[in-house]
Write an enzyme that holds these catalytic residues in place. Structure first.
Site, mmCIF file in Angstrom:
data_model
loop_
_atom_site.group_PDB
_atom_site.id
_atom_site.type_symbol
_atom_site.label_atom_id
_atom_site.label_comp_id
_atom_site.label_asym_id
_atom_site.label_seq_id
_atom_site.Cartn_x
_atom_site.Cartn_y
_atom_site.Cartn_z
ATOM 1 N N ASP A 103 -17.702 7.186 -0.557
ATOM 2 C CA ASP A 103 -16.433 7.022 0.153
ATOM 3 C C ASP A 103 -16.142 8.337 0.872
ATOM 4 O O ASP A 103 -16.813 9.358 0.631
ATOM 5 C CB ASP A 103 -15.316 6.673 -0.852
ATOM 6 N N ARG A 131 -13.281 -8.662 1.866
ATOM 7 C CA ARG A 131 -11.880 -8.359 1.562
ATOM 8 C C ARG A 131 -11.035 -9.609 1.824
ATOM 9 O O ARG A 131 -10.145 -9.953 1.052
ATOM 10 C CB ARG A 131 -11.372 -7.203 2.431
ATOM 11 N N CYS A 162 -16.425 1.488 1.280
ATOM 12 C CA CYS A 162 -15.255 0.632 1.531
ATOM 13 C C CYS A 162 -14.757 0.734 2.961
ATOM 14 O O CYS A 162 -14.007 -0.127 3.411
ATOM 15 C CB CYS A 162 -14.146 0.950 0.533
ATOM 16 N N HIS A 215 -7.643 1.092 -6.208
ATOM 17 C CA HIS A 215 -7.767 0.186 -5.056
ATOM 18 C C HIS A 215 -8.451 -1.106 -5.545
ATOM 19 O O HIS A 215 -9.589 -1.384 -5.195
ATOM 20 C CB HIS A 215 -8.586 0.875 -3.969
ATOM 21 N N ARG A 234 0.894 -1.182 0.000
ATOM 22 C CA ARG A 234 0.000 0.000 0.000
ATOM 23 C C ARG A 234 0.918 1.214 0.000
ATOM 24 O O ARG A 234 1.740 1.375 0.909
ATOM 25 C CB ARG A 234 -0.891 0.000 1.238
ATOM 26 N N GLN A 270 -10.191 -3.830 -3.132
ATOM 27 C CA GLN A 270 -11.476 -3.399 -2.592
ATOM 28 C C GLN A 270 -12.613 -3.742 -3.562
ATOM 29 O O GLN A 270 -13.676 -4.234 -3.166
ATOM 30 C CB GLN A 270 -11.465 -1.889 -2.337
HETATM 31 N N1 CP Z 1 -11.112 -0.069 2.702
HETATM 32 C C1 CP Z 1 -9.817 -0.108 3.112
HETATM 33 O O1 CP Z 1 -8.870 -0.272 2.298
HETATM 34 O O2 CP Z 1 -9.661 -0.042 4.453
HETATM 35 P P1 CP Z 1 -8.280 0.213 5.209
HETATM 36 O O3 CP Z 1 -7.769 1.574 4.782
HETATM 37 O O4 CP Z 1 -8.619 0.144 6.666
HETATM 38 O O5 CP Z 1 -7.312 -0.874 4.802
#
Ligand code: CP
Length: 308
Positions: free
Chosen positions: A225, A294, A266, A134, A107, A137
């Site tokens: 979001d 997830r 998400c 992403h 990430r 997700q």
């Molecule tokens: N939706 C998501 O990626 O959550 P986090 O940022 O907690 O990993």
């Protein structure tokens, strides 16, 4: 090398096989305890590096748990604590990690970091979120929609708010899975044109709407979001709230969608900003199924990456 870098960079058939595999693995677990191993242990003896240059709850826990359920082990690494955060190149980091681990999930901020990691790694690399996309997700989101309502192909998905990285991966998925996508938000926060063009080129009907009420008419799925993403400056907070207030998903807006429409986010959510608690906790919401999925979707992604 099966890198999982973006939804549009993976064949549709393979994406479909991953979603189907995720559903099979979820069903096979039944209601056994979270820490109990799966019947199959395809990651036995494998080591997975999970690198985080940004905060995470879901991605971190679901990847870690997923590896363990499949018999593997993880190393969770913070970008700041690694030499990556102190001047070592991404290419050298990729080469070194490839000597220690079988799979890398990262990430990060810039998409270029992810791509450079993938270019120089000799093991598969998974995109755990960049400023642009992403994909993990959205694999969970497609799985969740289909679990509740059947095939997503031909459905109307409406995104309310900021055309951010999650929105971008939804546009990739619209092209790959064949659903229609309406973006409802202010012109300054439109998704990048490349993402829209991709979906349209693949045959998806993509609409841009400024009026949220018009946008959600007949929607099968309404998504939103956070209004301020992790990479947005906090100084933008007030301006974004002013720009996006009209796009809040509340009960009145959800009432404009189909009676059996689903609501997704998400997470993390900022309750009573982009979505009201009444919607988050209401009958349309599947946000916690989304979060759970997830885990299952990423297990399928990791198996695909490793050819297992
Ligand atoms: N939706 C998501 O990626 O959550 P986090 O940022 O907690 O990993």
């Amino acid at each position: 090398m099966n890198h999982f870098l973006d939804i549009h960079k993976t064949d549709t058939d393979q994406l479909r096989a991953m979603i189907d595999g995720a559903r099979r693995m979820k069903a096979a677990r039944g209601d056994r305890p979270r820490g109990a191993p799966d019947d199959q242990q395809p990651l036995a003896g494998r080591m997975v590096a999970l690198i985080f240059e940004k905060p995470s709850t879901r991605t971190r826990v679901s990847f870690d748990l997923g590896v363990r359920q499949m018999g593997g082990q993880t190393m969770v690494l913070s970008g700041k604590e690694m030499q990556l955060g102190h001047g070592e190149t991404i290419a050298d980091t990729a080469r070194v990690l490839s000597r220690y681990v079988d799979l890398i999930m990262i990430r990060t901020f810039e998409e270029a970091t992810l791509l450079e990691m993938a270019e120089h790694a000799t093991v598969p690399v998974i995109n755990g979120l960049t400023n642009r996309t992403h994909p993990c997700q959205i694999m969970a989101d497609v799985m969740t929609y289909e679990e509740h309502r059947g095939p997503i192909a031909g459905r109307k998905v409406v995104w309310c708010g900021d055309g951010n990285n999650v929105c971008a991966s939804f546009l990739h998925a619209a092209g790959q899975f064949g659903f229609d996508f309406t973006f409802a938000g202010p012109p300054t926060l439109d998704p990048e044109g490349d993402f829209i063009l991709y979906a349209r080129d693949k045959g998806s009907r993509v609409h841009i709407e400024r009026d949220p009420v018009a946008a959600v008419q007949g929607a099968d799925l309404v998504v939103t979001d956070t209004w301020v993403s992790m990479h947005d400056p906090q100084s933008a907070r007030e301006r974004r709230h002013n720009q996006l207030r009209a796009y809040q998903v509340n009960e009145a807006l959800m009432a404009q969608a189909k009676a059996d429409a689903l609501f997704m986010h998400c997470l993390p959510a900022h309750r009573d900003d982009e979505v009201t608690s009444a919607v988050m906790d209401g009958p349309h919401s599947v946000v916690f199924d989304e979060a759970e999925n997830r885990l299952h979707a990423q297990k399928a992604v990791m198996r695909w990456c490793l050819g297992l």
